[in-house]
Design a protein around this motif. Structure first.
Motif: not given
Ligand code: FES
Length: 409
Positions: A99-100, A136, A139-140, A143-144
């Motif tokens: 991811f980003e 991180l 969270d990913y 949330d995603c």
């Protein structure tokens, strides 16, 4: 001539079958198929099923628990995974994420009952991910990720499971936050008769509202016929029916039988705290089992931390897959974290210096390796191998990483 065997013993053997051995062999070769037959041994087939390097899964369902979510992972036949590997209650899988914020593998305990990974129908794993202030990856994931998303995960890993020849018949578990997940799996395995030990879980939460999986744990306790007991310990609330405070030696002594093993899983401070309580209780080292703590934090607090590097940024040359990439690395980042932040797909699983999966060669420069996570062998030290998940740059450096090569790469 001197013979190294008793000639008399072979004298009665008929000599004729030995005379034509070459001729017979050539005839068999003549009659054989042109293609070499492939032989697979049962032990190898079983090993491949139990320890697959990669499993392809799909998210079939997501359950929301507020600041945590449970992901149900099912095999993705389309990509070649027909069934999931069996596991011991307490083991983890590492999930590859891209991811980003980076490319990384994160370990998560399998929360489900091991029996749910058996059979070709409905086999699945459950993992429960809690939001983590610095996480991180969590969270990913929270949330995603959505139902239908495809993931790559490792086979089951880790040694944090009950071993009847070493552990006592009664286990007292100290759990904090999402550290409840391996114990949930153990409790489910006890209820379904897969594991044979008694389990008392002392589960620390801040408030009764914030207890993760409270109803599910109650249900397991009810079904366990007295073999599983869950005691909720609230640090920020006093409430009837709950213990108040921390997971102290006094509290352990209150609920533990005479003989027991102590298992610990939770946020990092719980491990040091649990060790202190075990010492107060006079428990032997072999009676205390701890889940791996994951990413190391605050290396600068260690007495042997190299002077003058705090707050600095260095250059790191990474040799990987025939390419050399130069990246920046902060002195408070592990080498693995720095590579991940630069989207270098470096191998890892435990992120605790233990499994050896990230094993890499230090080509030049100096690194700092905290003693409490230095899981290297003597030969690694001698020949300059390091575990990037447990090593920090102490200046400009270069390493060579050996990535996992998948069949389709
Ligand atoms: S990922 Fe396990 S030792 Fe580095």
């Amino acid at each position: 001539m001197k013979y190294h065997y008793k000639r008399d013993a072979i004298k009665p053997l008929p000599i004729k079958p030995f005379l034509n051995m070459v001729k017979d062999r050539n005839q068999v070769i003549e009659r054989a198929e042109a293609v070499m037959p492939r032989t697979e041994f049962n032990a190898n087939i079983l090993a491949a099923k139990l320890h697959p390097e990669i499993q392809y899964v799909r998210i079939s369902d997501i359950k929301d628990h507020g600041d945590a979510k449970t992901f149900i992972l099912v095999p993705d036949e389309k990509r070649g995974t027909r069934e999931l590997a069996y596991f011991r209650a307490g083991q983890y899988i590492s999930v590859s994420l891209d991811f980003e914020g980076g490319t990384m593998c994160k370990p998560y305990a399998i929360r489900s009952n091991p029996k749910d990974a058996l059979g070709e129908k409905n086999n699945h794993y459950m993992i429960t991910v809690k939001r983590n202030i610095t996480g991180l990856a969590s969270d990913y994931m929270l949330d995603c990720l959505k139902v239908g998303d495809e993931l790559e995960i490792s086979g089951p890993l880790g040694e944090f499971y009950y071993q009847k020849f070493r552990d006592e018949k009664h286990v007292v578990a100290l759990a904090g936050g999402s550290g409840i997940t391996p114990f949930y799996s153990m409790a489910a395995a006890i209820v379904s008769g897969i594991e044979d030990f008694d389990l008392t879980i002392l589960y620390g939460s801040r408030t009764s509202e914030g207890i993760l999986l409270k109803d599910e744990l109650e249900e397991l306790e009810r079904k366990s016929d007295g073999r599983v007991k869950v005691v909720h310990v609230l640090s920020h609330e006093e409430k009837e029916g709950y213990e108040h405070g921390f997971l102290t030696a006094e509290l352990i002594a209150k609920y533990a039988p005479e003989k027991y093993s102590l298992f610990i899983c939770g946020p990092k401070p719980l491990y040091a705290f649990g060790d202190e309580q075990a010492k107060k209780l006079g428990l032997k080292r072999k009676s205390v089992r701890k889940e791996l703590p994951g990413d190391y934090i605050n290396p600068q607090k260690n007495e042997d931390y190299p002077a003058g590097i705090e707050g600095k940024t260095f250059r790191l040359k990474v040799h990987i897959g025939g390419k050399i990439t130069e990246i920046q690395i902060r002195s408070d980042q592990t080498i693995l974290q720095a590579m991940e932040a630069s989207h270098i797909k470096a191998p890892s699983h435990c992120r605790s210096g233990e499994c050896g999966w990230c094993h890499s060669k230090l080509l030049s420069g100096n690194v700092y390796i905290p003693q409490d996570v230095d899981g290297r062998r003597m030969a690694d030290l001698k020949f300059g191998w390091i575990h990037p998940c447990a090593a920090y740059a102490a200046g400009d450096a270069a390493i060579e990483v050996y990535p996992v090569i998948k069949e389709q790469d």
